[in-house]
Design a protein around this motif. Sequence first.
Motif, PDB file in Angstrom:
ATOM      1  N   ARG A 132      -8.616  30.968  21.266  1.00 37.99           N
ATOM      2  CA  ARG A 132      -7.684  32.044  20.965  1.00 37.99           C
ATOM      3  C   ARG A 132      -8.462  33.253  20.443  1.00 37.99           C
ATOM      4  O   ARG A 132      -9.541  33.104  19.870  1.00 37.99           O
ATOM      5  CB  ARG A 132      -6.683  31.584  19.903  1.00 37.99           C
ATOM      6  N   PRO A 133      -7.927  34.429  20.623  1.00 36.97           N
ATOM      7  CA  PRO A 133      -8.620  35.610  20.078  1.00 36.97           C
ATOM      8  C   PRO A 133      -8.758  35.488  18.559  1.00 36.97           C
ATOM      9  O   PRO A 133      -7.804  35.101  17.875  1.00 36.97           O
ATOM     10  CB  PRO A 133      -7.680  36.764  20.447  1.00 36.97           C
ATOM     11  N   PRO A 134      -9.948  35.772  18.021  1.00 36.51           N
ATOM     12  CA  PRO A 134     -10.116  35.707  16.569  1.00 36.51           C
ATOM     13  C   PRO A 134      -9.136  36.628  15.853  1.00 36.51           C
ATOM     14  O   PRO A 134      -8.789  37.685  16.356  1.00 36.51           O
ATOM     15  CB  PRO A 134     -11.568  36.172  16.357  1.00 36.51           C
ATOM     16  N   ARG A 135      -8.730  36.166  14.674  1.00 38.11           N
ATOM     17  CA  ARG A 135      -7.748  36.945  13.922  1.00 38.11           C
ATOM     18  C   ARG A 135      -8.367  37.439  12.605  1.00 38.11           C
ATOM     19  O   ARG A 135      -9.398  38.090  12.627  1.00 38.11           O
ATOM     20  CB  ARG A 135      -6.500  36.092  13.697  1.00 38.11           C
ATOM     21  N   GLU A 136      -7.740  37.079  11.490  1.00 31.36           N
ATOM     22  CA  GLU A 136      -8.178  37.661  10.221  1.00 31.36           C
ATOM     23  C   GLU A 136      -9.559  37.138   9.797  1.00 31.36           C
ATOM     24  O   GLU A 136      -9.938  36.021  10.105  1.00 31.36           O
ATOM     25  CB  GLU A 136      -7.152  37.394   9.122  1.00 31.36           C
ATOM     26  N   GLU A 137     -10.254  37.965   9.064  1.00 32.42           N
ATOM     27  CA  GLU A 137     -11.583  37.610   8.548  1.00 32.42           C
ATOM     28  C   GLU A 137     -11.427  36.616   7.407  1.00 32.42           C
ATOM     29  O   GLU A 137     -10.634  36.819   6.493  1.00 32.42           O
ATOM     30  CB  GLU A 137     -12.270  38.885   8.061  1.00 32.42           C
ATOM     31  N   ARG A 138     -12.210  35.539   7.459  1.00 35.20           N
ATOM     32  CA  ARG A 138     -12.086  34.508   6.428  1.00 35.20           C
ATOM     33  C   ARG A 138     -13.371  34.271   5.645  1.00 35.20           C
ATOM     34  O   ARG A 138     -13.339  33.728   4.556  1.00 35.20           O
ATOM     35  CB  ARG A 138     -11.609  33.195   7.057  1.00 35.20           C
ATOM     36  N   LEU A 139     -14.502  34.644   6.207  1.00 36.76           N
ATOM     37  CA  LEU A 139     -15.773  34.552   5.486  1.00 36.76           C
ATOM     38  C   LEU A 139     -16.579  35.794   5.814  1.00 36.76           C
ATOM     39  O   LEU A 139     -16.660  36.199   6.977  1.00 36.76           O
ATOM     40  CB  LEU A 139     -16.556  33.300   5.900  1.00 36.76           C
ATOM     41  N   ARG A 140     -17.163  36.377   4.789  1.00 41.25           N
ATOM     42  CA  ARG A 140     -17.981  37.573   5.002  1.00 41.25           C
ATOM     43  C   ARG A 140     -19.178  37.517   4.061  1.00 41.25           C
ATOM     44  O   ARG A 140     -19.042  37.233   2.859  1.00 41.25           O
ATOM     45  CB  ARG A 140     -17.159  38.836   4.742  1.00 41.25           C
ATOM     46  N   LEU A 141     -20.363  37.764   4.629  1.00 42.84           N
ATOM     47  CA  LEU A 141     -21.582  37.912   3.834  1.00 42.84           C
ATOM     48  C   LEU A 141     -22.002  39.360   3.907  1.00 42.84           C
ATOM     49  O   LEU A 141     -22.137  39.927   4.993  1.00 42.84           O
ATOM     50  CB  LEU A 141     -22.694  37.006   4.385  1.00 42.84           C
ATOM     51  N   ASN A 142     -22.180  39.969   2.739  1.00 43.73           N
ATOM     52  CA  ASN A 142     -22.483  41.388   2.639  1.00 43.73           C
ATOM     53  C   ASN A 142     -23.870  41.600   2.046  1.00 43.73           C
ATOM     54  O   ASN A 142     -24.064  41.439   0.841  1.00 43.73           O
ATOM     55  CB  ASN A 142     -21.441  42.091   1.751  1.00 43.73           C
ATOM     56  N   ALA A 143     -24.839  41.906   2.891  1.00 37.88           N
ATOM     57  CA  ALA A 143     -26.219  42.135   2.442  1.00 37.88           C
ATOM     58  C   ALA A 143     -26.649  41.058   1.447  1.00 37.88           C
ATOM     59  O   ALA A 143     -27.235  41.331   0.400  1.00 37.88           O
ATOM     60  CB  ALA A 143     -26.343  43.522   1.814  1.00 37.88           C
ATOM     61  N   LEU A 144     -26.365  39.812   1.803  1.00 38.96           N
ATOM     62  CA  LEU A 144     -26.674  38.677   0.922  1.00 38.96           C
ATOM     63  C   LEU A 144     -28.186  38.489   0.817  1.00 38.96           C
ATOM     64  O   LEU A 144     -28.867  38.227   1.799  1.00 38.96           O
ATOM     65  CB  LEU A 144     -26.020  37.406   1.462  1.00 38.96           C
ATOM     66  N   SER A 145     -28.676  38.639  -0.384  1.00 38.53           N
ATOM     67  CA  SER A 145     -30.105  38.447  -0.658  1.00 38.53           C
ATOM     68  C   SER A 145     -30.236  37.512  -1.843  1.00 38.53           C
ATOM     69  O   SER A 145     -29.404  37.518  -2.757  1.00 38.53           O
ATOM     70  CB  SER A 145     -30.795  39.781  -0.973  1.00 38.53           C
ATOM     71  N   HIS A 146     -31.301  36.713  -1.819  1.00 37.30           N
ATOM     72  CA  HIS A 146     -31.510  35.784  -2.928  1.00 37.30           C
ATOM     73  C   HIS A 146     -32.976  35.376  -2.959  1.00 37.30           C
ATOM     74  O   HIS A 146     -33.546  35.009  -1.930  1.00 37.30           O
ATOM     75  CB  HIS A 146     -30.636  34.543  -2.774  1.00 37.30           C
ATOM     76  N   PRO A 147     -33.609  35.466  -4.138  1.00 39.75           N
ATOM     77  CA  PRO A 147     -35.022  35.082  -4.216  1.00 39.75           C
ATOM     78  C   PRO A 147     -35.178  33.570  -4.092  1.00 39.75           C
ATOM     79  O   PRO A 147     -34.281  32.804  -4.459  1.00 39.75           O
ATOM     80  CB  PRO A 147     -35.434  35.568  -5.611  1.00 39.75           C
TER      81      PRO A 147
END
Length: 499
Positions: A246-261
Motif C-alpha cells: 500500500r502507499p506509505p502513509r503517516e511518518e512513524r519513525l524519524r532520525l534527525n541528524a542522529l550522531s553519537h560518539p
Amino acid sequence: MSQPALLRLAKVSKRYGTVQANKEIDLEVHSGSIHAVLGENGAGKSTLMKLIYGVEQPDAGHIYWNGQEVHLARPSDAQALGIGMVFQHFSLFETLSVVQNVSLMIPGKPADLAQKISDLGDQFGLSVDPHAMVHRLSVGERQRVEIIRCLLLNPKLLILDEPTSVLPPQSVRRLFETLRKLQAEGMAILFISHKLDEIRELCDTASVLRSGEVTGRVDPREHDARSLAQLMIGREMPNVAHAAPRPPREERLRLNALSHPRASRFGTTLEGIDLKLRSGEIVGIAGISGNGQQELAALISGETRAQEPGMIEIMGKKVGHLGPMARRKLGFAFVPEERLGRGAVPEMSLADNSLLTAHSRNMLSRGFIRRSVERAFTRECIDAFDVRTPGPDAEAGAMSGGNLQKFILGREIMLNPDVMLVSQPTWGVDIGAATAIRRRLLDMRDQGCAILVISEEMDELFEMCSKLHVLHKGHLSSALDAAETSPQEIGRYMIGAAT
C-alpha cells in the motif's frame, strides 16, 4: 583397502526428556570432504554436532575415529583427537578481550597470540581487533573470533555451525577459499548452513536430517536449492506472497541528524544519520557487520539515549531521551540480533520470556503475575508461528536458534506494534522458517505497520524492502529505491566505494 572414515557414527541416539533429538544416526565423514548436514530448525543438527564435539554424550550408539571407537566425555577429548567446532551461539566470555578468550584454548604469550589473530584475520578475511573487549563486538565480529580461535587449533575435522550467517559477501568468498585450501590439505569439514546455494557451491556430500533421523544422503551439486529444501522439510516449499504494498502513509519513525560518539575505542561513531519510515513500508539497512549497526539499534530501541531528544522521533514524539519501556508504550517493538541474552533469557521458560515485553497484555494484576494469561499468550505464539517446542514451560536456552527466533519475532508481532525494528530477522534460520518470517513481516506491512530491518542478508532486503540504506563506518547512505538498485551497487556502498 580403502581408508576408513575419519569419523563414523553408528546408531547414535540422544533424548532430552520427551524430545527425541537424534534417533539411530548413521554418518560417515572422510578426510578431504566438505560434508553438509541439512535439516529444518529443530531437526537435530546442533545436538548431533554437540555429540561429536563431546559437549553431550549419546544415550545409545557408537562413535568411531579413524576406525577406533572413542568416548567423548568433554570437548577437550574431541580437541585432543583433532576436532574443532564453531558454534552457532557463541561461547565467548564477554568481559574478556579477544586475545584473552583465545588464550583460554591456545597456549602462548598474549603478544604472540595477538599477532597470530591479526595474521589469520588478514589471511581469511576475518579481521578483528585482538585487544577489543568481546562485549563491544557485533555478532559478526564475534563470529570471526570463534572461527579464528578454532583454526588456531589446526583441527583434522572442523565443525562449522552456520558460519556465514552474519558474514558479508566478500568475507564469505574468502572463507570458502580458505575452506577449500583446508580441504585440499586433507581436512574434513562438517558444514551446517541454512543457505542452500552455499551448500551446493561448497559441499561434496550432504546428509539430510528430519525429526532427528537421517532420511537421505545426496551430492548437493546434483540438486537445485528448491529440491534440496524439499528433501529437508519433506514437503513443497512455501512461497512468499508479494502483494503490492500500500502507499506509505503517516511518518512513524524519524532520525534527525542522529550522531553519537562511540562508547569505547572499539565501537563505531555515528554521524549525521537521517532516516524516515512511514506506515505501510519496510525500509532496510544493509552493511558489513561492525559499521555501526549495533550502536544504531541501541539508540533507536532506547537502550542508549541520544544526545538530543529530537534526534529520534516515534509517532511524531521526540523520544531521544526516553528509555525502552517509554518507547514501547508509544507502539514501538524491537527484535534484537542477539537472541540469547537480549531477545530472551536462556534460563527462563518461554512463558516467562513472554512476560518481559508482553506484560501489558493483561499479564499483571496488583503486582502479581497472571500465569494463566501468560501461558495462553505463549501458547498462541507457539501455535501461530510454528515454534517447535514441547510447550510454554520449555527453557529458551534449550531451543534451536531458528525456533527461538520465531518465538521472539512472534511475541513482538502479537503486540500489534505501530513501528518495529527487526535486526537480523533470519540469522541462522532454515529456508522454510526464513520464508515464513519474511511472509509475516510483509503481512504486518500490509496491515500498516512501519518496519525497519537491519540485515546482512542482501537477498532478504531486496525481497522485502521498498527502500534501502547502507551503513558504512557510522555514516548512512541516502535512501535507494530497491527496485532500481542492484546488489552490486549496494556492495559498493558497503565497502565505501560509492557515496
